[in-house]
Design a protein around this motif. Structure first.
Motif, PDB file in Angstrom:
ATOM      1  N   PRO A  53      32.271  21.546  21.783  1.00  0.00           N
ATOM      2  CA  PRO A  53      32.163  23.237  21.740  1.00  0.00           C
ATOM      3  C   PRO A  53      31.557  23.890  23.030  1.00  0.00           C
ATOM      4  O   PRO A  53      30.466  23.253  23.376  1.00  0.00           O
ATOM      5  CB  PRO A  53      31.193  23.447  20.509  1.00  0.00           C
ATOM      6  N   ALA A  54      32.193  24.674  23.525  1.00  0.00           N
ATOM      7  CA  ALA A  54      31.725  25.480  24.556  1.00  0.00           C
ATOM      8  C   ALA A  54      30.561  26.204  24.115  1.00  0.00           C
ATOM      9  O   ALA A  54      30.355  26.733  23.335  1.00  0.00           O
ATOM     10  CB  ALA A  54      32.926  26.430  25.138  1.00  0.00           C
ATOM     11  N   ALA A  55      29.691  26.075  25.222  1.00  0.00           N
ATOM     12  CA  ALA A  55      28.357  26.846  25.304  1.00  0.00           C
ATOM     13  C   ALA A  55      28.626  28.277  25.135  1.00  0.00           C
ATOM     14  O   ALA A  55      29.676  28.945  25.958  1.00  0.00           O
ATOM     15  CB  ALA A  55      27.456  26.473  26.402  1.00  0.00           C
ATOM     16  N   PRO A  56      27.653  29.275  24.552  1.00  0.00           N
ATOM     17  CA  PRO A  56      28.273  30.619  24.182  1.00  0.00           C
ATOM     18  C   PRO A  56      27.887  31.053  25.645  1.00  0.00           C
ATOM     19  O   PRO A  56      26.910  30.747  26.525  1.00  0.00           O
ATOM     20  CB  PRO A  56      26.962  30.936  23.420  1.00  0.00           C
ATOM     21  N   ALA A  57      28.646  32.094  26.017  1.00  0.00           N
ATOM     22  CA  ALA A  57      28.557  32.618  27.427  1.00  0.00           C
ATOM     23  C   ALA A  57      27.281  33.605  27.589  1.00  0.00           C
ATOM     24  O   ALA A  57      26.770  34.172  26.476  1.00  0.00           O
ATOM     25  CB  ALA A  57      29.616  33.431  27.616  1.00  0.00           C
ATOM     26  N   ALA A  58      26.756  33.509  28.795  1.00  0.00           N
ATOM     27  CA  ALA A  58      25.575  34.314  28.777  1.00  0.00           C
ATOM     28  C   ALA A  58      25.788  35.770  28.684  1.00  0.00           C
ATOM     29  O   ALA A  58      27.037  36.289  29.249  1.00  0.00           O
ATOM     30  CB  ALA A  58      24.652  34.070  30.223  1.00  0.00           C
ATOM     31  N   ASN A  59      25.036  36.598  28.311  1.00  0.00           N
ATOM     32  CA  ASN A  59      25.292  38.128  28.196  1.00  0.00           C
ATOM     33  C   ASN A  59      25.375  38.723  29.671  1.00  0.00           C
ATOM     34  O   ASN A  59      24.349  38.317  30.367  1.00  0.00           O
ATOM     35  CB  ASN A  59      24.300  38.903  27.405  1.00  0.00           C
ATOM     36  N   PRO A  60      26.352  39.488  29.979  1.00  0.00           N
ATOM     37  CA  PRO A  60      26.405  39.845  31.315  1.00  0.00           C
ATOM     38  C   PRO A  60      25.359  40.848  31.742  1.00  0.00           C
ATOM     39  O   PRO A  60      24.976  41.561  30.599  1.00  0.00           O
ATOM     40  CB  PRO A  60      27.849  40.618  31.481  1.00  0.00           C
ATOM     41  N   ARG A  61      24.884  40.910  32.967  1.00  0.00           N
ATOM     42  CA  ARG A  61      23.768  42.083  33.127  1.00  0.00           C
ATOM     43  C   ARG A  61      24.420  43.432  33.175  1.00  0.00           C
ATOM     44  O   ARG A  61      25.535  43.503  33.203  1.00  0.00           O
ATOM     45  CB  ARG A  61      23.234  41.800  34.496  1.00  0.00           C
ATOM     46  N   GLU A  62      23.598  44.309  32.709  1.00  0.00           N
ATOM     47  CA  GLU A  62      24.340  45.620  32.524  1.00  0.00           C
ATOM     48  C   GLU A  62      23.099  46.778  33.018  1.00  0.00           C
ATOM     49  O   GLU A  62      22.133  46.425  33.072  1.00  0.00           O
ATOM     50  CB  GLU A  62      24.162  46.075  31.060  1.00  0.00           C
ATOM     51  N   ARG A  75      26.749  53.618  30.848  1.00  0.00           N
ATOM     52  CA  ARG A  75      26.772  52.149  30.824  1.00  0.00           C
ATOM     53  C   ARG A  75      27.637  51.246  31.692  1.00  0.00           C
ATOM     54  O   ARG A  75      28.832  51.870  31.692  1.00  0.00           O
ATOM     55  CB  ARG A  75      26.898  51.540  29.332  1.00  0.00           C
ATOM     56  N   VAL A  76      27.433  50.315  32.291  1.00  0.00           N
ATOM     57  CA  VAL A  76      28.372  49.720  33.409  1.00  0.00           C
ATOM     58  C   VAL A  76      27.571  48.227  33.325  1.00  0.00           C
ATOM     59  O   VAL A  76      26.491  47.921  33.255  1.00  0.00           O
ATOM     60  CB  VAL A  76      28.398  50.290  34.569  1.00  0.00           C
ATOM     61  N   ARG A  77      28.784  47.210  33.640  1.00  0.00           N
ATOM     62  CA  ARG A  77      28.332  46.067  33.750  1.00  0.00           C
ATOM     63  C   ARG A  77      27.854  45.617  35.272  1.00  0.00           C
ATOM     64  O   ARG A  77      28.319  46.418  36.184  1.00  0.00           O
ATOM     65  CB  ARG A  77      29.205  44.949  33.535  1.00  0.00           C
ATOM     66  N   LEU A  78      27.079  44.474  35.544  1.00  0.00           N
ATOM     67  CA  LEU A  78      26.632  44.143  36.993  1.00  0.00           C
ATOM     68  C   LEU A  78      27.205  42.894  37.248  1.00  0.00           C
ATOM     69  O   LEU A  78      27.110  41.870  36.089  1.00  0.00           O
ATOM     70  CB  LEU A  78      25.173  44.376  36.996  1.00  0.00           C
ATOM     71  N   HIS A  85      30.196  46.208  38.284  1.00  0.00           N
ATOM     72  CA  HIS A  85      31.429  45.339  38.245  1.00  0.00           C
ATOM     73  C   HIS A  85      32.069  45.505  36.846  1.00  0.00           C
ATOM     74  O   HIS A  85      31.697  44.609  36.072  1.00  0.00           O
ATOM     75  CB  HIS A  85      30.953  44.035  38.770  1.00  0.00           C
ATOM     76  N   GLY A  86      32.996  46.304  36.817  1.00  0.00           N
ATOM     77  CA  GLY A  86      33.788  46.341  35.428  1.00  0.00           C
ATOM     78  C   GLY A  86      33.477  47.707  34.930  1.00  0.00           C
ATOM     79  O   GLY A  86      33.666  48.726  35.712  1.00  0.00           O
ATOM     80  N   ASP A  87      33.925  48.049  33.651  1.00  0.00           N
ATOM     81  CA  ASP A  87      34.130  49.314  33.017  1.00  0.00           C
ATOM     82  C   ASP A  87      32.820  50.076  33.203  1.00  0.00           C
ATOM     83  O   ASP A  87      31.811  49.472  32.804  1.00  0.00           O
ATOM     84  CB  ASP A  87      34.582  48.988  31.676  1.00  0.00           C
ATOM     85  N   PHE A  88      32.949  51.400  33.726  1.00  0.00           N
ATOM     86  CA  PHE A  88      31.824  52.364  33.535  1.00  0.00           C
ATOM     87  C   PHE A  88      32.125  53.359  32.429  1.00  0.00           C
ATOM     88  O   PHE A  88      33.351  53.785  32.566  1.00  0.00           O
ATOM     89  CB  PHE A  88      31.906  52.844  34.969  1.00  0.00           C
ATOM     90  N   THR A  89      31.333  53.916  31.667  1.00  0.00           N
ATOM     91  CA  THR A  89      31.399  54.776  30.840  1.00  0.00           C
ATOM     92  C   THR A  89      30.309  55.526  30.707  1.00  0.00           C
ATOM     93  O   THR A  89      29.065  55.208  30.572  1.00  0.00           O
ATOM     94  CB  THR A  89      31.628  54.281  29.296  1.00  0.00           C
ATOM     95  N   ALA A  90      30.514  57.161  31.157  1.00  0.00           N
ATOM     96  CA  ALA A  90      29.478  57.859  30.888  1.00  0.00           C
ATOM     97  C   ALA A  90      29.518  58.823  29.662  1.00  0.00           C
ATOM     98  O   ALA A  90      30.731  59.071  29.217  1.00  0.00           O
ATOM     99  CB  ALA A  90      29.563  58.644  32.246  1.00  0.00           C
ATOM    100  N   TYR A  91      28.533  59.490  29.095  1.00  0.00           N
ATOM    101  CA  TYR A  91      28.556  60.218  28.040  1.00  0.00           C
ATOM    102  C   TYR A  91      27.798  61.488  28.225  1.00  0.00           C
ATOM    103  O   TYR A  91      26.783  61.685  28.755  1.00  0.00           O
ATOM    104  CB  TYR A  91      27.795  59.529  26.800  1.00  0.00           C
ATOM    105  N   PHE A  92      28.347  62.601  27.607  1.00  0.00           N
ATOM    106  CA  PHE A  92      27.538  63.775  27.505  1.00  0.00           C
ATOM    107  C   PHE A  92      26.249  63.594  26.542  1.00  0.00           C
ATOM    108  O   PHE A  92      25.980  62.495  25.727  1.00  0.00           O
ATOM    109  CB  PHE A  92      28.175  64.959  26.647  1.00  0.00           C
ATOM    110  N   PRO A  93      25.299  64.612  26.721  1.00  0.00           N
ATOM    111  CA  PRO A  93      24.219  64.200  25.695  1.00  0.00           C
ATOM    112  C   PRO A  93      24.602  64.168  24.220  1.00  0.00           C
ATOM    113  O   PRO A  93      25.101  64.935  23.963  1.00  0.00           O
ATOM    114  CB  PRO A  93      23.347  65.667  26.135  1.00  0.00           C
ATOM    115  N   GLY A  94      23.690  63.212  23.667  1.00  0.00           N
ATOM    116  CA  GLY A  94      23.988  63.032  22.273  1.00  0.00           C
ATOM    117  C   GLY A  94      24.533  61.256  22.330  1.00  0.00           C
ATOM    118  O   GLY A  94      24.406  61.016  21.127  1.00  0.00           O
ATOM    119  N   GLY A  95      25.088  61.053  23.266  1.00  0.00           N
ATOM    120  CA  GLY A  95      25.589  59.575  23.641  1.00  0.00           C
ATOM    121  C   GLY A  95      26.724  59.390  22.889  1.00  0.00           C
ATOM    122  O   GLY A  95      27.335  58.104  22.584  1.00  0.00           O
ATOM    123  N   LYS A  96      27.651  60.306  22.407  1.00  0.00           N
ATOM    124  CA  LYS A  96      28.694  59.979  21.578  1.00  0.00           C
ATOM    125  C   LYS A  96      30.093  60.409  22.396  1.00  0.00           C
ATOM    126  O   LYS A  96      30.975  59.869  22.500  1.00  0.00           O
ATOM    127  CB  LYS A  96      28.632  60.580  20.322  1.00  0.00           C
TER     128      LYS A  96
END
Length: 420
Positions: A53-62, A75-78, A85-96
């Motif tokens: 069984p493959a070892a679980p992948a380490a959580n990417p840094r964020e 939030r964005v990955r590093l 490096h990867g998808d970047f998402t920004a939110y208005f106040p309230g976080g939704k």
């Protein structure tokens, strides 16, 4: 003042209300297909091998941030180097509610970037390549905004109906001409909400009628018999402050002014530059009973004109191929606050491939010039390719050199044009 267009510049009228024809499907040259390879099937008769069984992948840094109220801001990955490096998402106040969606590659914006207002309405839809904004507007956003311009113009005319002169253009013609004008300005990334001024309309109508009486296209008309001093004063001001055209079709006149590439106008493109004056707030049209019309061009009353780097035609990014002709000149007018332009400035145009790589040699030109007269913006670097492969999907890089920057501005400007 701009010199007059000659009759040879007359082009067929294109209804501004036909601007909403569906755009050709365009594949974003920078959007690569993302696929997940499937495991190969075992060969017939082969024995399946036991696998660990493959070892679980380490959580990417964020990387993430919070608003002052403690809600998620972005939030964005590093990558391993700590770069976005990867998808970047920004939110208005309230976080939704999402404010921005984009993508990074090794710390640089690369791919699509979209921003939204708090209702979820798209505000921008950009394409970036290795940290560089190459296409400020998607074709989808362009066509949606063209539809909005059509609606907004109809609403504007209902709320502010122009004073229609007797014998002048119809209300529909005024609407179509204004849509056409606003569309060119929008595509060139300058404030497009130009309106009508009844005084400008009156001056242009008098000017067009006097040119019809004289049967002459002129910015300096002579007084003729049967014309009162008051009529002549208005006509003289109208002719002297306007783009003028050898047709009473005011919709076709806007296209002719933007073309401006006949022998008597290509050296300065004055009519085009007046239309693309960032400080223009209002205009007016007039058309006589004969073959002449005028468009008021000397308005510079826009308050709080947005800052800009340059105004170009064709502009940076995607541009409808049916709104340009291979015989037209290309030009750029840079902001005088950012650069000083001398007669040694130069425009070079390269064809580029789907990865934005330049061709080995630039396009051969059959005309080039620098004009420093104050037609809207007080400079224009002009070039016309000898042969232009104008078709949907054709892309070019424009490089402007020989500029003297002010402050930390670049010495050279380059941008991409993609026809669709």
């Amino acid at each position: 003042m701009p010199r007059s267009n000659r009759p040879a510049l007359v082009v067929a009228a294109v209804s501004a209300f036909a601007l909403l024809a569906a755009a050709s499907a365009v594949t974003n040259p920078l959007r690569a297909a993302e696929t997940t390879p499937r495991p190969a099937a075992p060969a017939p008769g082969a024995t399946a091998q036991a696998t660990r069984p493959a070892a679980p992948a380490a959580n990417p840094r964020e990387e993430s941030g919070k608003h002052p109220d403690g809600t998620l801001a972005f939030r964005v990955r590093l990558n391993a180097a700590g770069q976005r490096h990867g998808d970047f998402t920004a939110y208005f106040p309230g976080g939704k509610k999402v404010q921005e969606k984009s993508r990074y590659d090794a710390g640089k914006l690369h791919g699509l970037r979209a921003t939204f207002d708090e209702t979820g309405k798209p505000l921008t839809d950009e394409t970036w390549y290795e940290g560089r904004l190459v296409f400020p507007k998607s074709t989808k956003l362009i066509e949606a905004t063209r539809a909005q311009i059509l609606k907004d113009t109809a609403d504007y005319l209902k709320a502010h109906p122009p004073a229609l002169p007797k014998g002048g253009p119809s209300l529909q013609s005024y609407g179509e001409a204004l849509v056409r004008l606003r569309t060119y300005r929008y595509l060139c990334d300058i404030a497009w909400d130009v309106g009508y001024d009844d005084n400008y309309i009156d001056l242009c109508q008098h000017g067009a009628e006097l040119m019809a009486m004289l049967n002459e296209l002129t910015h300096t008309p002579k007084k003729t018999d049967g014309v009162s001093d008051e009529f002549y004063a208005k006509a003289k001001q109208g002719c002297g402050s306007s783009n003028i055209f050898t047709s009473s079709n005011i919709v076709a006149s806007v296209d002719a002014y933007m073309d401006d590439s006949d022998r008597s106008n290509i050296d300065r493109l004055g009519h085009r530059r007046w239309i693309l004056n960032p400080r223009m707030a209002n205009t007016g049209f007039g058309a006589g009973p004969g073959k002449f019309s005028a468009m008021y061009s000397f308005d510079s009353k826009r308050e709080n004109t947005p800052d800009y780097d340059y105004v170009a035609f064709p502009p940076r990014g995607y541009f409808p191929a049916n709104m340009f002709r291979a015989s037209q000149a290309w030009h750029i007018s840079v902001n005088p606050k950012h650069h000083t332009v001398s007669t040694g400035a130069k425009m070079t145009i390269y064809a580029v491939d789907q990865k934005l790589k330049r061709s080995a040699e630039p396009l051969e030109l059959n005309y080039q010039n620098v004009n420093l007269d104050p037609f809207g913006i007080s400079n224009a670097i002009i070039a016309r390719p000898k042969t232009l492969p104008l078709r949907p999907g054709a892309m070019f890089e424009v490089v402007v050199s020989g500029l003297t920057p002010r402050g930390d501005q670049p010495k050279e400007i380059s941008y991409f044009v993609a026809f669709y």
